[in-house]
Design an enzyme around this catalytic site. Structure first.
Site, PDB file in Angstrom:
ATOM      1  N   SER A 142       0.919  -1.244   0.234  1.00  0.00           N
ATOM      2  CA  SER A 142       0.037  -0.040   0.031  1.00  0.00           C
ATOM      3  C   SER A 142       0.999   1.317   0.101  1.00  0.00           C
ATOM      4  O   SER A 142       2.145   1.193   0.353  1.00  0.00           O
ATOM      5  CB  SER A 142      -0.701  -0.096   1.147  1.00  0.00           C
ATOM      6  N   TYR A 155      -2.161  -0.748  10.548  1.00  0.00           N
ATOM      7  CA  TYR A 155      -2.050  -0.936   9.070  1.00  0.00           C
ATOM      8  C   TYR A 155      -0.675  -0.218   8.504  1.00  0.00           C
ATOM      9  O   TYR A 155      -0.381  -1.132   7.687  1.00  0.00           O
ATOM     10  CB  TYR A 155      -3.532  -0.252   8.262  1.00  0.00           C
TER      11      TYR A 155
HETATM   12  P1  NAD Z   1     -11.184  -6.934   0.165  1.00  0.00           P
HETATM   13  O1  NAD Z   1     -11.526  -6.755   1.358  1.00  0.00           O
HETATM   14  O2  NAD Z   1     -11.982  -6.632  -1.035  1.00  0.00           O
HETATM   15  O3  NAD Z   1     -10.644  -8.253  -0.179  1.00  0.00           O
HETATM   16  C1  NAD Z   1      -9.617  -8.842   0.982  1.00  0.00           C
HETATM   17  C2  NAD Z   1      -9.485 -10.386   0.477  1.00  0.00           C
HETATM   18  O4  NAD Z   1      -8.636 -10.554   1.535  1.00  0.00           O
HETATM   19  C3  NAD Z   1     -10.879 -11.059   0.710  1.00  0.00           C
HETATM   20  O5  NAD Z   1     -10.897 -12.018  -0.353  1.00  0.00           O
HETATM   21  C4  NAD Z   1     -10.772 -11.616   2.297  1.00  0.00           C
HETATM   22  O6  NAD Z   1     -11.339 -12.454   2.158  1.00  0.00           O
HETATM   23  C5  NAD Z   1      -9.322 -11.914   1.996  1.00  0.00           C
HETATM   24  N1  NAD Z   1      -8.716 -12.306   3.464  1.00  0.00           N
HETATM   25  C6  NAD Z   1      -8.757 -11.462   4.446  1.00  0.00           C
HETATM   26  N2  NAD Z   1      -7.952 -11.967   5.524  1.00  0.00           N
HETATM   27  C7  NAD Z   1      -7.786 -13.040   5.226  1.00  0.00           C
HETATM   28  C8  NAD Z   1      -6.971 -14.268   5.730  1.00  0.00           C
HETATM   29  N3  NAD Z   1      -6.613 -14.171   7.057  1.00  0.00           N
HETATM   30  N4  NAD Z   1      -6.798 -15.465   5.055  1.00  0.00           N
HETATM   31  C9  NAD Z   1      -7.111 -15.497   3.747  1.00  0.00           C
HETATM   32  N5  NAD Z   1      -7.767 -14.552   3.067  1.00  0.00           N
HETATM   33  C10 NAD Z   1      -7.903 -13.375   3.753  1.00  0.00           C
HETATM   34  O7  NAD Z   1      -9.957  -5.878  -0.008  1.00  0.00           O
HETATM   35  P2  NAD Z   1      -8.915  -5.243  -1.135  1.00  0.00           P
HETATM   36  O8  NAD Z   1      -9.236  -3.627  -1.286  1.00  0.00           O
HETATM   37  O9  NAD Z   1      -9.100  -5.891  -2.581  1.00  0.00           O
HETATM   38  O10 NAD Z   1      -7.617  -5.615  -0.610  1.00  0.00           O
HETATM   39  C11 NAD Z   1      -6.738  -6.241  -1.151  1.00  0.00           C
HETATM   40  C12 NAD Z   1      -5.316  -6.029  -0.663  1.00  0.00           C
HETATM   41  O11 NAD Z   1      -4.883  -4.837  -0.988  1.00  0.00           O
HETATM   42  C13 NAD Z   1      -5.103  -5.928   0.799  1.00  0.00           C
HETATM   43  O12 NAD Z   1      -3.717  -6.510   1.112  1.00  0.00           O
HETATM   44  C14 NAD Z   1      -5.165  -4.351   1.085  1.00  0.00           C
HETATM   45  O13 NAD Z   1      -4.456  -4.125   2.145  1.00  0.00           O
HETATM   46  C15 NAD Z   1      -4.590  -3.777  -0.201  1.00  0.00           C
HETATM   47  N6  NAD Z   1      -4.892  -2.322  -0.230  1.00  0.00           N
HETATM   48  C16 NAD Z   1      -6.112  -2.013  -0.534  1.00  0.00           C
HETATM   49  C17 NAD Z   1      -6.450  -0.704  -1.057  1.00  0.00           C
HETATM   50  C18 NAD Z   1      -7.834  -0.083  -1.145  1.00  0.00           C
HETATM   51  O14 NAD Z   1      -7.765   1.069  -1.136  1.00  0.00           O
HETATM   52  N7  NAD Z   1      -8.928  -1.150  -1.426  1.00  0.00           N
HETATM   53  C19 NAD Z   1      -5.348   0.132  -0.759  1.00  0.00           C
HETATM   54  C20 NAD Z   1      -3.932  -0.250  -0.822  1.00  0.00           C
HETATM   55  C21 NAD Z   1      -3.771  -1.406  -0.325  1.00  0.00           C
END
Ligand code: NAD
Length: 259
Positions: A142, A155
């Site tokens: 991130s 985070y």
């Molecule tokens: P999301 O909540 O849509 O998806 C997250 C996924 O991870 C889900 O499928 C969830 O079930 C899975 N997950 C969570 N904990 C888990 C565990 N212990 N074991 C197995 N699976 C698990 O979120 P997203 O926005 O798609 O996030 C994906 C990645 O991108 C994350 O690492 C998040 O930190 C990162 N990210 C997201 C953003 C944003 O703005 N959405 C920004 C920067 C980074």
């Protein structure tokens, strides 16, 4: 030469992970997605196969090293050595630091950072990535892994950890022909982004719409990135042309961060 490989995408049932799975499957890779909820995984798999991009599913909590061992073993048994690992599973989490519980701290660090170590270690030790040409490991960190985010100490700490891990292990693996990079999204419209806006609306005693306006105002592009824009960089990093990119942390953030 075909570079088709077996790709394991953690947290592939939602948001960025599902977009990555879609792109990698469309590019001809055999894709396994994992998550904790079998029904959600099956729904995503059905949706993707409806679009002509089939993926295999496996249930596992990647913050648990025992489950990670089983996950990688089952993935290799079903679809062969893993050539691409996308450590994507993650969660948001924060608040005022004086009020943070041990449980929340451990949960966020366990999900976002420990999991990246557990899955990477297992894929290196028993996942067969060393036997595959063009092995690639991509960690979804991130921009919060490069700068502090207000009210998100766990985070930010976890994502700084992912960036540091990537830079160190990327150097270690370079001589084996395995490239490892972090992709650093800024704000991306996913179910997690919606939960983040809810949390800030509560902390700032305002509406989610106001939070959205405040966040968009910080982004030079003026909008959130899409999950597919993040997936597009992930896909590029799996190509032969990206072989010399390793041990880096690359932003997809509409200009939010330029570091
Ligand atoms: P999301 O909540 O849509 O998806 C997250 C996924 O991870 C889900 O499928 C969830 O079930 C899975 N997950 C969570 N904990 C888990 C565990 N212990 N074991 C197995 N699976 C698990 O979120 P997203 O926005 O798609 O996030 C994906 C990645 O991108 C994350 O690492 C998040 O930190 C990162 N990210 C997201 C953003 C944003 O703005 N959405 C920004 C920067 C980074």
């Amino acid at each position: 030469m075909s570079l088709s490989r077996h790709a394991l995408v953690t947290g592939g049932s939602s948001g960025i992970g599902a977009a990555v799975a879609r792109r990698l499957a469309a590019a001809g890779h055999t894709v396994t997605i994992c998550g904790r909820d079998p029904e959600k995984l099956d729904r995503t798999a059905a949706e993707l196969s409806g679009h002509g991009v089939p993926v295999a599913v496996l249930t596992a909590d990647v913050s648990d090293p025992q489950q990670v061992r089983g996950l990688v073993g089952r993935a290799v048994e079903a679809n062969g050595p893993i050539g691409i690992l996308v450590n994507n599973a993650g969660r948001n989490g924060g608040g005022r630091t004086a009020e943070l519980t041990d449980e929340l701290w451990r949960e966020v660090l366990g999900t976002n950072l420990d999991s990246v170590f557990y899955v990477t270690r297992e894929v290196l030790a028993r996942g067969g990535i060393d036997k595959v040409d063009h092995g690639r490991i991509i960690n979804i960190a991130s921009t919060a892994g490069k700068q502090g985010v207000l009210l998100a100490a766990p985070y930010s700490a976890s994502k700084h950890g992912v960036v540091g891990f990537t830079k160190a292990v990327g150097k270690e693996l370079a001589s084996q022909g395995i490239a490892m990079n972090a992709v650093c999204p800024g704000y991306v419209e996913t179910p997690m982004a919606s939960r983040v806006r809810q949390a800030y609306a509560q902390a700032w005693e305002t509406t989610e719409a106001e939070v959205l306006t405040a966040f968009e105002a910080k982004i030079p592009l003026g909008r959130y990135s899409t999950a597919d824009e993040v997936a597009s960089l992930v896909e590029y990093l799996t190509t032969e042309g990206a072989a010399s990119i390793t041990a880096q942390a690359l932003n997809v953030c509409g200009g939010l961060g330029n570091f």
